[in-house]
Design an enzyme around this catalytic site. Structure first.
Site, PDB file in Angstrom:
ATOM      1  N   ASN A 120       0.823  -1.202   0.000  1.00 38.36           N
ATOM      2  CA  ASN A 120       0.000   0.000   0.000  1.00 38.36           C
ATOM      3  C   ASN A 120       0.865   1.263   0.000  1.00 38.36           C
ATOM      4  O   ASN A 120       2.073   1.195  -0.228  1.00 38.36           O
ATOM      5  CB  ASN A 120      -1.010   0.016   1.158  1.00 38.36           C
ATOM      6  CG  ASN A 120      -2.376   0.517   0.697  1.00 38.36           C
ATOM      7  OD1 ASN A 120      -2.465   1.563   0.059  1.00 38.36           O
ATOM      8  ND2 ASN A 120      -3.424  -0.221   1.010  1.00 38.36           N
ATOM      9  N   ARG A 121       0.250   2.400   0.295  1.00 38.96           N
ATOM     10  CA  ARG A 121       0.909   3.685   0.084  1.00 38.96           C
ATOM     11  C   ARG A 121       1.528   4.274   1.355  1.00 38.96           C
ATOM     12  O   ARG A 121       0.993   4.103   2.444  1.00 38.96           O
ATOM     13  CB  ARG A 121      -0.089   4.693  -0.504  1.00 38.96           C
ATOM     14  CG  ARG A 121      -0.553   4.323  -1.896  1.00 38.96           C
ATOM     15  CD  ARG A 121      -1.696   5.206  -2.376  1.00 38.96           C
ATOM     16  NE  ARG A 121      -2.056   4.870  -3.752  1.00 38.96           N
ATOM     17  CZ  ARG A 121      -2.868   3.860  -4.100  1.00 38.96           C
ATOM     18  NH1 ARG A 121      -3.426   3.104  -3.152  1.00 38.96           N
ATOM     19  NH2 ARG A 121      -3.120   3.609  -5.365  1.00 38.96           N
TER      20      ARG A 121
ATOM     21  N   HIS B  17       3.691   0.064  -2.633  1.00 42.08           N
ATOM     22  CA  HIS B  17       4.077  -1.347  -2.707  1.00 42.08           C
ATOM     23  C   HIS B  17       5.588  -1.570  -2.751  1.00 42.08           C
ATOM     24  O   HIS B  17       6.077  -2.441  -3.480  1.00 42.08           O
ATOM     25  CB  HIS B  17       3.419  -2.009  -3.914  1.00 42.08           C
ATOM     26  CG  HIS B  17       1.925  -2.111  -3.818  1.00 42.08           C
ATOM     27  ND1 HIS B  17       1.250  -2.188  -2.615  1.00 42.08           N
ATOM     28  CD2 HIS B  17       0.960  -2.139  -4.796  1.00 42.08           C
ATOM     29  CE1 HIS B  17      -0.052  -2.289  -2.850  1.00 42.08           C
ATOM     30  NE2 HIS B  17      -0.244  -2.249  -4.155  1.00 42.08           N
TER      31      HIS B  17
ATOM     32  N   HIS C 106      -0.604  -9.748  -3.972  1.00 35.67           N
ATOM     33  CA  HIS C 106      -1.457  -8.880  -4.793  1.00 35.67           C
ATOM     34  C   HIS C 106      -2.163  -9.648  -5.916  1.00 35.67           C
ATOM     35  O   HIS C 106      -2.270  -9.147  -7.031  1.00 35.67           O
ATOM     36  CB  HIS C 106      -0.618  -7.740  -5.376  1.00 35.67           C
ATOM     37  CG  HIS C 106      -1.394  -6.490  -5.646  1.00 35.67           C
ATOM     38  ND1 HIS C 106      -2.393  -6.429  -6.594  1.00 35.67           N
ATOM     39  CD2 HIS C 106      -1.321  -5.258  -5.106  1.00 35.67           C
ATOM     40  CE1 HIS C 106      -2.876  -5.190  -6.636  1.00 35.67           C
ATOM     41  NE2 HIS C 106      -2.262  -4.460  -5.729  1.00 35.67           N
ATOM     42  N   SER C 107      -2.663 -10.836  -5.631  1.00 33.64           N
ATOM     43  CA  SER C 107      -3.393 -11.589  -6.656  1.00 33.64           C
ATOM     44  C   SER C 107      -4.730 -10.937  -6.975  1.00 33.64           C
ATOM     45  O   SER C 107      -5.438 -10.468  -6.082  1.00 33.64           O
ATOM     46  CB  SER C 107      -3.628 -13.028  -6.199  1.00 33.64           C
ATOM     47  OG  SER C 107      -2.425 -13.768  -6.205  1.00 33.64           O
ATOM     48  N   TYR C 108      -5.043 -10.909  -8.265  1.00 40.53           N
ATOM     49  CA  TYR C 108      -6.349 -10.456  -8.744  1.00 40.53           C
ATOM     50  C   TYR C 108      -7.189 -11.697  -9.028  1.00 40.53           C
ATOM     51  O   TYR C 108      -6.844 -12.503  -9.895  1.00 40.53           O
ATOM     52  CB  TYR C 108      -6.211  -9.676 -10.051  1.00 40.53           C
ATOM     53  CG  TYR C 108      -5.591  -8.312  -9.960  1.00 40.53           C
ATOM     54  CD1 TYR C 108      -6.339  -7.164 -10.253  1.00 40.53           C
ATOM     55  CD2 TYR C 108      -4.238  -8.140  -9.651  1.00 40.53           C
ATOM     56  CE1 TYR C 108      -5.768  -5.899 -10.229  1.00 40.53           C
ATOM     57  CE2 TYR C 108      -3.661  -6.885  -9.613  1.00 40.53           C
ATOM     58  CZ  TYR C 108      -4.431  -5.769  -9.907  1.00 40.53           C
ATOM     59  OH  TYR C 108      -3.858  -4.516  -9.877  1.00 40.53           O
TER      60      TYR C 108
ATOM     61  N   ASP D 286     -11.206   0.828  -3.456  1.00 41.73           N
ATOM     62  CA  ASP D 286      -9.747   0.751  -3.343  1.00 41.73           C
ATOM     63  C   ASP D 286      -9.401   1.260  -1.946  1.00 41.73           C
ATOM     64  O   ASP D 286      -8.718   2.263  -1.785  1.00 41.73           O
ATOM     65  CB  ASP D 286      -9.067   1.588  -4.429  1.00 41.73           C
ATOM     66  CG  ASP D 286      -7.565   1.335  -4.506  1.00 41.73           C
ATOM     67  OD1 ASP D 286      -7.076   0.435  -3.795  1.00 41.73           O
ATOM     68  OD2 ASP D 286      -6.875   2.031  -5.276  1.00 41.73           O
TER      69      ASP D 286
ATOM     70  N   GLN E 282      -6.996  -4.668   2.133  1.00 43.06           N
ATOM     71  CA  GLN E 282      -7.267  -3.722   1.061  1.00 43.06           C
ATOM     72  C   GLN E 282      -8.120  -4.440   0.019  1.00 43.06           C
ATOM     73  O   GLN E 282      -7.674  -5.402  -0.621  1.00 43.06           O
ATOM     74  CB  GLN E 282      -5.967  -3.220   0.418  1.00 43.06           C
ATOM     75  CG  GLN E 282      -6.184  -2.124  -0.629  1.00 43.06           C
ATOM     76  CD  GLN E 282      -6.344  -0.744  -0.026  1.00 43.06           C
ATOM     77  OE1 GLN E 282      -6.202  -0.559   1.184  1.00 43.06           O
ATOM     78  NE2 GLN E 282      -6.617   0.255  -0.854  1.00 43.06           N
TER      79      GLN E 282
ATOM     80  N   GLU F 238      -6.036  -7.848  -0.305  1.00 46.84           N
ATOM     81  CA  GLU F 238      -4.646  -7.767   0.144  1.00 46.84           C
ATOM     82  C   GLU F 238      -4.619  -7.611   1.671  1.00 46.84           C
ATOM     83  O   GLU F 238      -4.842  -6.522   2.197  1.00 46.84           O
ATOM     84  CB  GLU F 238      -3.945  -6.577  -0.518  1.00 46.84           C
ATOM     85  CG  GLU F 238      -4.046  -6.557  -2.031  1.00 46.84           C
ATOM     86  CD  GLU F 238      -3.859  -5.155  -2.586  1.00 46.84           C
ATOM     87  OE1 GLU F 238      -2.803  -4.533  -2.317  1.00 46.84           O
ATOM     88  OE2 GLU F 238      -4.780  -4.665  -3.278  1.00 46.84           O
TER      89      GLU F 238
END
Length: 380
Positions: free
Chosen positions: A109-110, A135, A209-211, A281, A318, A345
């Protein structure tokens, strides 16, 4: 003579049954295999590992970035299909892509403006997301080659990945030793276990970070039904940095305490948070009555019946709905258009190093970072 014939027939039937049973038992064994996935620009070789459980579920993982390139799950008819976004070859992973399937670190994340203070010292990180660090920076854990070791047990098969991040890599202090173990079990669960130690105080927030797309990459995820055990989110500004306060989900498009269709509230831009995120998000704070590994989220594709349960030891998740996918990337016979995949996430809150009221992400020498997340698949 009749007795001899009968005895012979019985013995033959028993032999056939025994052979059939042995053959069946042989197929009901978890396996792991390895192949060359491709060559990196510096000449190193990336490998691809295929984990297969006794049911036939497969997970493909490369030691480049610890990326899950493929994961299969059964639908209600028993048919297997790949349910994660990604590519069939290494080259697209070496180009720009939105962290498909990757291990994320040092900080998932940020972090606002790529800066934080620790023990009075200000650290400046690589900026790679507007004015912020995302990330892990420009070359995070998703872009390094991990040392891989196969792990085989009676009822599970796994892949252990190890990497040492040197002091000040991407701006983070401390020599950090990281171990991540992917384990595929016969209950169709994939567990990711993370551990790390440091020789200097640092901050750490690891995730995957799997979609996911439980339709088998046939449709977008707007029809997926999601539940998240959470009473509040971490609201963000237009820059996707937390405001510092929590917001209750009740009465908002962020209420997933019961299974809710993703598309029901994702476009309600009159809600400032939906507008800021371009959809979902955001970080959901997991409601806990106990520590340890707990179930906190489910995802279902009603058409196929594929069902995913998610468990974690982390305090938050997330939930991201692929809002920035724009159709420019193609892979595995699919075009990755907007909202074609969703991420869960598991993590600590974004920008925690700059928000002292958030749970700490500090890791000191002598301490061991340890967190676990599990994804379990079935059909309903």
């Amino acid at each position: 003579m009749k007795k001899i014939t009968f005895l012979f027939t019985a013995l033959m039937a028993l032999a056939i049954f025994s052979c059939s049973k042995t053959s069946k038992e042989q197929t009901m064994i978890s396996t792991i295999s390895k192949e060359i996935f491709g060559e990196l620009p510096d000449g190193q070789t990336a490998e691809l590992y295929t984990l297969t459980n006794a049911n036939g579920m497969t997970v493909n993982i490369t030691n480049y970035g610890g990326i899950i390139t493929k994961l299969t799950a059964q639908d209600k008819k028993g048919e297997w299909a790949d349910v994660v976004l990604g590519f069939d070859t290494l080259q697209p992973y070496l180009a720009e892509h939105p962290f498909f399937g990757a291990l994320v670190g040092r900080y998932g994340n940020r972090i606002a403006k790529g800066k934080f203070k620790l023990n009075g010292t200000e650290y400046n990180l690589a900026i790679n997301n507007g004015p912020n660090s995302l990330h892990g920076g420009k070359k995070g854990f998703d872009k390094v080659l991990w040392k891989a070791t196969e792990v085989k047990k009676d009822s599970t098969v796994g892949l252990q990945l190890e990497y040492t991040s040197k002091d000040m890599e991407e701006g983070y202090p401390g020599n950090l030793t990281v171990k991540v173990v992917y384990t595929l079990a016969n209950d169709n669960s994939l567990t990711i276990d993370y551990t790390a130690t440091t020789d200097k105080e640092t901050v750490l927030n690891l995730t995957n970070h799997s979609y996911f797309n439980l339709s088998g990459l046939k449709n977008d995820i707007l029809g997926h039904e999601v539940s998240i055990l959470s009473d509040s989110i971490v609201p963000v500004g237009a820059d996707l940095i937390p405001t510092g306060k929590l917001r209750a989900v009740e009465g908002t498009p962020f209420d997933f305490r019961k299974p809710t269709v993703v598309g029901a509230g994702i476009n309600k831009t009159e809600d400032e948070q939906i507008k800021n995120g371009g959809g979902y998000d955001h970080c959901w704070v997991i409601k806990r009555s106990e520590s340890g590994l707990i179930p906190f989220a489910t995802v279902k594709d009603p058409e196929s019946g594929r069902f995913m349960e998610v468990f974690t030891t982390e305090p938050a998740v997330q939930f991201y709905t692929g809002n920035f996918l724009d159709g420019s990337l193609k892979g595995k016979n699919a075009t990755f258009s907007k909202r074609f995949g969703l991420c869960l996430e598991t993590e600590h809150y974004p920008d925690s190093p700059n928000q002292p009221q958030f749970p700490s992400t500090s890791l000191k020498p002598g301490e061991t970072y340890h967190t676990t997340t599990m994804y379990k698949f079935s059909a309903k």
